[in-house]
Structure formats: structure tokens, C-alpha cells
Design a protein around this motif. Structure first.
Motif, mmCIF file in Angstrom:
data_model
loop_
_atom_site.group_PDB
_atom_site.id
_atom_site.type_symbol
_atom_site.label_atom_id
_atom_site.label_comp_id
_atom_site.label_asym_id
_atom_site.label_seq_id
_atom_site.Cartn_x
_atom_site.Cartn_y
_atom_site.Cartn_z
ATOM 1 N N THR A 1 0.643 -1.188 -0.084
ATOM 2 C CA THR A 1 0.039 -0.040 0.066
ATOM 3 C C THR A 1 0.862 1.266 0.123
ATOM 4 N N ALA A 2 2.158 1.183 0.446
ATOM 5 C CA ALA A 2 2.931 2.361 0.491
ATOM 6 C C ALA A 2 3.346 2.818 -0.858
ATOM 7 N N ALA B 1 2.079 6.238 -5.792
ATOM 8 C CA ALA B 1 1.524 6.523 -7.132
ATOM 9 C C ALA B 1 0.227 7.200 -7.168
ATOM 10 N N LEU B 2 -0.885 6.912 -6.378
ATOM 11 C CA LEU B 2 -1.979 7.646 -6.223
ATOM 12 C C LEU B 2 -1.812 9.132 -5.821
ATOM 13 N N ASP B 3 -0.819 9.390 -4.932
ATOM 14 C CA ASP B 3 -0.424 10.835 -4.690
ATOM 15 C C ASP B 3 0.078 11.513 -5.738
ATOM 16 N N SER B 4 0.803 10.887 -6.636
ATOM 17 C CA SER B 4 1.385 11.488 -7.656
ATOM 18 C C SER B 4 0.247 11.972 -8.941
ATOM 19 N N LEU B 5 -0.809 11.259 -8.893
ATOM 20 C CA LEU B 5 -1.959 11.708 -9.666
ATOM 21 C C LEU B 5 -2.896 12.468 -8.985
ATOM 22 N N GLY C 1 -5.303 -3.961 0.923
ATOM 23 C CA GLY C 1 -5.139 -3.667 2.390
ATOM 24 C C GLY C 1 -3.801 -4.739 2.851
ATOM 25 N N ASP C 2 -3.183 -4.024 3.471
ATOM 26 C CA ASP C 2 -1.865 -4.747 4.444
ATOM 27 C C ASP C 2 -1.684 -4.184 5.526
ATOM 28 N N ALA C 3 -0.538 -4.593 6.481
ATOM 29 C CA ALA C 3 -0.176 -3.938 7.765
ATOM 30 C C ALA C 3 -0.193 -2.471 7.793
ATOM 31 N N SER C 4 0.115 -1.803 6.887
ATOM 32 C CA SER C 4 0.087 -0.400 6.834
ATOM 33 C C SER C 4 -1.225 0.496 6.684
ATOM 34 N N GLY C 5 -2.639 -0.350 6.152
ATOM 35 C CA GLY C 5 -3.666 0.267 6.090
ATOM 36 C C GLY C 5 -4.522 -0.467 4.727
ATOM 37 N N CYS C 6 -5.560 0.638 4.494
ATOM 38 C CA CYS C 6 -6.158 -0.136 3.253
ATOM 39 C C CYS C 6 -6.482 1.205 2.491
ATOM 40 N N LEU C 7 -6.271 0.952 1.131
ATOM 41 C CA LEU C 7 -6.744 2.138 0.238
ATOM 42 C C LEU C 7 -7.522 1.500 -1.088
ATOM 43 N N VAL D 1 7.959 3.017 -8.515
ATOM 44 C CA VAL D 1 8.088 3.420 -7.187
ATOM 45 C C VAL D 1 8.912 2.492 -6.447
ATOM 46 N N GLU D 2 8.539 1.074 -6.435
ATOM 47 C CA GLU D 2 9.240 0.235 -5.708
ATOM 48 C C GLU D 2 10.472 -0.176 -6.267
ATOM 49 N N LYS D 3 10.842 0.116 -7.630
ATOM 50 C CA LYS D 3 12.192 -0.016 -8.223
ATOM 51 C C LYS D 3 12.991 1.108 -7.994
ATOM 52 N N THR D 4 12.628 2.202 -7.862
ATOM 53 C CA THR D 4 13.280 3.335 -7.436
ATOM 54 C C THR D 4 13.860 3.238 -6.178
#
Length: 235
Positions: free
Chosen positions: A23-24, A29-33, A171-177, A194-197
Motif C-alpha cells: 500500500t505504501a 502512485a496515487l498521490d502523484s496523480l 489492504g496490508d499492515a500499513s492500512g487500506c486504500l 516507485v518500488e524499483k526506485t
């Protein structure tokens, strides 16, 4: 891309890609949009569980106790396999809308998880069955004489975020989106970048660069873009 324009293989591909992301990175990615998608206050009730699925929305409304028993949970007979149940009980914590029976039924129907803007009970059973349950709280008091089903498969709001039927839910340990289905392809593509970076930054630091140098090299200010699309650093 609208929900109706997605073929079953396209939806399955999006879900498969989402399952490999956290979710992080999806949130970045959602923030970037400019998409507000995090369901603030909805937390994992069973440690170590996570889900990725298609939203099946459920909307509750309160009733007076003197109205008697209300069948508020039979909707689950209509939930397709692979769905995540997203229940809005307006954040109410004194009337639970999920418990032992629904957990067993959900597992037997291959429902991937449940999100509740409200409370759940029978958490010992939910934990023993390792069912992915995310909610605002937990309490033992039944909602069966306190709430009734208002509608299913309608837009619902949780923490100011609208969830539409068919949207992707993670959803994961950081929350839900929630990921709007018509933007899911772009969101997932950016989350992969994002994950590759972040992996590249960690690897560069392990090889001797400072964090500041590694972030500048891999353009941490533009992590959602593929490497070839990033603007070269002026530094």
C-alpha cells in the motif's frame, strides 16, 4: 478505462500485479496523480493478513431497537468470488456488522477480505481462521437489531474517500486504500516504478553512496516515473 470496458483477463492481470505491491508504493502512485485514496482509521485486525480484490459495497443505516430483528447480512449470498466486502456503517462502533458466521461464509465463497467503516466481533474466530478483516474497531454488541441493510453495490464513503463497486481494494499492515478502476492501470504502473526506485536507492547505498547521493541519482523526487522518463538531476 471504465469498469465495463475491462475484460475478465484485464481485471485478473491488474489484480495479479497489485498482489505484488504494497500500500505504501500504491499510495505514492496515487498521490502523484492527485487521488485521495487512503482509508484513514481502517486497520488490520488480524496480523500478517492482506488482501487485493474488487470492491463489493454494502451500505447500512441505523434502526430503532423496538423495530426488531433485521436481516442485515444476507447480502453475502450475492457477493462474487474474488471480491472484497466494503461495508459502510458510518464509523459506528457500538453495533457490529461482521462476525463468526460471515467469516465462515466468506471463506467458503472465496471472498478475499472485508473492510468495515465500523466494528466487527468474534475476533478470536477471525484470527484463528486468518481471515483478512480491516475495520475501524472491534466490539461484541450485535448490529442485528440496531442497523439494517440500506443498499448494496452503490458508492460508499469512508474517511472522505468514495469507493465505487468494482474499484480495486488493497489492504496490508500499513492500512487500506482504494484504486479507482478507471485509473488502475496507470496507478499500478507508477507503483511498480516507485518500488524499483526505492530498491535502486537501497542498492546504491549498500554499494557506498550516501543516501542523499542515491536519492539524487535515482530521482527520488520522481519515483513514480520509469527511469527513461525521469528528468535528469540539475545537481
Amino acid at each position: 478505462m471504465s469498469q465495463s470496458s475491462l475484460s475478465a483477463p484485464q481485471r485478473a492481470s491488474l489484480l495479479e500485479q497489485c498482489a505484488a505491491l504494497d500500500t505504501a508504493s500504491l499510495s505514492d502512485a496515487l498521490d502523484s496523480l492527485g487521488i485521495d485514496a487512503g482509508l484513514l482509521g481502517i486497520v488490520q485486525q488480524v496480523p500478517g493478513t492482506r488482501f487485493v480484490g474488487v470492491a463489493f459495497t454494502v451500505l447500512y443505516e441505523p434502526v430503532s431497537q423496538n423495530e426488531g430483528f433485521k436481516n442485515a447480512a444476507n447480502y453475502i449470498d450475492d457477493v462474487p468470488p474474488g471480491s472484497v466486502v466494503v461495508s459502510s456503517n458510518a464509523g459506528r462502533l457500538d453495533a457490529t456488522v461482521w462476525g463468526d458466521i460471515l467469516t465462515h461464509v466468506a471463506l467458503s465463497r472465496n471472498i478475499r477480505g472485508t473492510v468495515i467503516d465500523g466494528a466487527a466481533r468474534d475476533i478470536d474466530t477471525v484470527t484463528r481462521l486468518n481471515y483478512p478483516l480491516f475495520s475501524r474497531g472491534r466490539f461484541m454488541q450485535s448490529g442485528k437489531n440496531r442497523v439494517q441493510l440500506k443498499a448494496t453495490q452503490v458508492p460508499v464513503q469512508i474517511s472522505g474517500v468514495t469507493i465505487n463497486p468494482g474499484d480495486l481494494i488493497v489492504g496490508d499492515a500499513s492500512g487500506c486504500l482504494v484504486i479507482p478502476i478507471d485509473q488502475a492501470e496507470q496507478v499500478i504502473s507508477r507503483a511498480i516504478s516507485v518500488e524499483k526506485t526505492e530498491r535502486d536507492i537501497i542498492e546504491s547505498v549498500a554499494q557506498g553512496l550516501s543516501l542523499a547521493e542515491a536519492r539524487r541519482l535515482h530521482r527520488y523526487d520522481q519515483p513514480w516515473l520509469a527511469a527513461e522518463a525521469k528528468t535528469p538531476s540539475a545537481a
